[in-house]
Design an enzyme around this catalytic site. Sequence first.
Site, short mmCIF file in Angstrom:
data_model
loop_
_atom_site.label_atom_id
_atom_site.label_comp_id
_atom_site.label_asym_id
_atom_site.label_seq_id
_atom_site.Cartn_x
_atom_site.Cartn_y
_atom_site.Cartn_z
N ARG A 179 6.26 43.47 45.61
CA ARG A 179 7.34 44.31 45.09
C ARG A 179 8.21 43.42 44.27
O ARG A 179 8.89 42.37 45.00
CB ARG A 179 8.01 44.93 46.23
CG ARG A 179 9.26 45.91 45.94
CD ARG A 179 9.96 46.42 46.99
NE ARG A 179 8.97 47.26 47.78
CZ ARG A 179 9.14 47.67 49.06
NH1 ARG A 179 10.07 46.71 49.87
NH2 ARG A 179 8.40 48.44 49.79
N ARG B 286 18.86 45.67 58.76
CA ARG B 286 17.92 46.58 58.37
C ARG B 286 17.83 46.56 56.69
O ARG B 286 18.88 45.69 56.09
CB ARG B 286 18.11 47.91 59.00
CG ARG B 286 16.68 48.70 58.87
CD ARG B 286 15.70 48.46 59.85
NE ARG B 286 14.71 49.61 60.30
CZ ARG B 286 13.74 49.79 59.17
NH1 ARG B 286 13.58 49.00 58.10
NH2 ARG B 286 12.89 50.80 59.68
N LYS B 287 17.09 47.14 56.18
CA LYS B 287 17.04 47.20 54.56
C LYS B 287 18.44 48.09 54.25
O LYS B 287 19.15 48.91 54.88
CB LYS B 287 15.92 48.04 54.18
CG LYS B 287 15.96 49.52 54.51
CD LYS B 287 14.50 50.27 53.71
CE LYS B 287 14.62 51.48 54.13
NZ LYS B 287 13.16 52.19 53.38
N GLY C 114 3.56 59.70 53.18
CA GLY C 114 2.44 59.72 54.13
C GLY C 114 2.79 59.61 55.76
O GLY C 114 1.94 59.68 56.44
N CYS D 82 9.12 57.05 52.38
CA CYS D 82 9.31 56.54 51.29
C CYS D 82 9.17 57.37 50.10
O CYS D 82 9.70 57.14 48.97
CB CYS D 82 8.22 55.40 51.05
SG CYS D 82 8.38 54.10 52.46
N GLY D 83 8.61 58.55 50.31
CA GLY D 83 8.55 59.33 49.22
C GLY D 83 9.74 60.49 49.12
O GLY D 83 9.69 61.39 48.31
#
Length: 584
Positions: A130, A244-245, A502, A507-508
């Site tokens: 990424r 975390r992110k 998914g 993430c979508g």
Amino acid sequence: MSSLSARFLTPPLSHTAPSSSARPRTRIFAGPPKVAQPVDAGRLEPRVEERDGYYVLKEKFRQGINPSEKVKIEREPMKLFMENGIEELAKLSMEEIDKEKSSKDDIDVRLKWLGLFHRRKHHYGRFMMRLKLPNGVTTSAQTRYLASVIKKYGKDGCADVTTRQNWQIRGVELRDVPEILKGLAEVGLTCLQSGMDNVRNPVGNPLAGIDPDEIVDTRPYTNLLSQFITSNFRGNPDLTNLPRKWNVCVVGSHDLYEHPHINDLAYMPAMRDGRFGFNLLVGGFFSPKRCAEAVPLDAWVSADDVVPLCKAVLETYRDLGFRGNRQKTRMMWLIDELGIEGFRSEVVKRMPHQWLERESSEDLIKKQWERRDYFGVHPQKQEGFSYVGLHIPVGRVQEDDMDELAHLADIYGSGELRLTVEQNIIIPNIENSKIEALLKEPLLKDRFSPEPPLLMKGLVACTGNQFCGQAIIETKARALKVTEEVQRLVSVTRPVRMHWTGCPNTCGQVQVADIGFMGCMTRDENGKVCEGADVFVGGRVGSDSHLGDLYKKSVPCKDLVPLVVDILVKHFGAVPREREDMED
């Protein structure tokens, strides 16, 4: 069959009637932060301390920590980059690496600090890389280099445009990583600090600097943030041990292309006494257990304080954030605990002069603005120039696509491409005299249309289980196939944004879609286990943004086409093709 669908894992579809037992729409996502209880002074002691140039969790706060925190304590992930640990690791075979827990954790966990994600489950020994691409701006030279990297990996090599205006490339082998990192640096790219407990790609207006109606050019701010976060590609260990992110965006348009309400920190343009700056939103996030929209920090900063404010918020989160259950470690949980005023006070303590002005009432964003479509040809603020928005079906591109996009950017534009959070690409700075020739190019005729069908315009899909070990279902090929089938059955008069993810990590971003699909396993009418989706309806982006509602759970994927048709007719004014033909 198009070259795109040929390279996906394509699931079968059939036209079974939708179940009449659709469950009531259920709200499952949190709104404002919870009311905070009084906080003991001891709770405000920083959990981390600096040791030998890196921030580590203090011993007295290590009880009950999650496995990822333990991996960070056992070995500092950033040493793989800052002390060249990757050079030695890349010399080892996968068999050698898997013999030791520490080196196995290196490739499965710590390498994510370098933007490398091992695909152990489905593609053992292969990595997704990424990038960091602030504001989604990239050059033809950078695009060609990434194309050259994936080319050597054959059928395992491809690239995706992500929902954070970014590139992800696939098929990478560990032994090649040191050389790839050098190549990235030569073209002005980095993949550093793009995964795990780090700040993700700073998002901005994809039309920055070229939009006649923009509020502010976001590129200087997203570039400054990215340079600060990575210390100009050298690595910034002050910010690499977050709980975390963490996501950040700078808003530059009335359209809110940047999706500020789902970011941990969003800069919202506003004036104060003749000075330009930003009001601030904090805490927006998605996770399997909770999703929350960002809330006002009741603060305004001048343009000069964009980076100091970001630093103060990050240090507050780094120092005080929870490090137990990973489902409760995003920044909004800390805001809940401290209360928005308590959180704000901690941010103020970490500002250079321990001062932060209250939110400005001079918001520059027009609330009644109708979000514009960037597909097709649009005039720029620069006289005689236009930009062209291209539809990249579910964000997937191959090596030859990337080469051709770079070529078109050079021939017709200024050698620049813009990536969008909807997984599409914009070619800016095209002389109007060249537009007609560009529109006749085979790539635009056959693959990346500037005028996609209405239902394709807002189609977004995560990686899915073709490459991602966490995904429960295949998404990209299925999203295209379902949409193609639905288009044959109904006609719509406006775009309907459909997002696929998914797994519950979302993430979508299915919760902000008009119609969202979250992968799950379910059973068909015969009781047989099959791939399915939880279906969401009603998400919105823009000034009236809100998260969607759960519409129906556990729908077998083979039953999605008739269900989507039903939703489009009932909620989005779609007309069945049969009736449309009769009316004609």
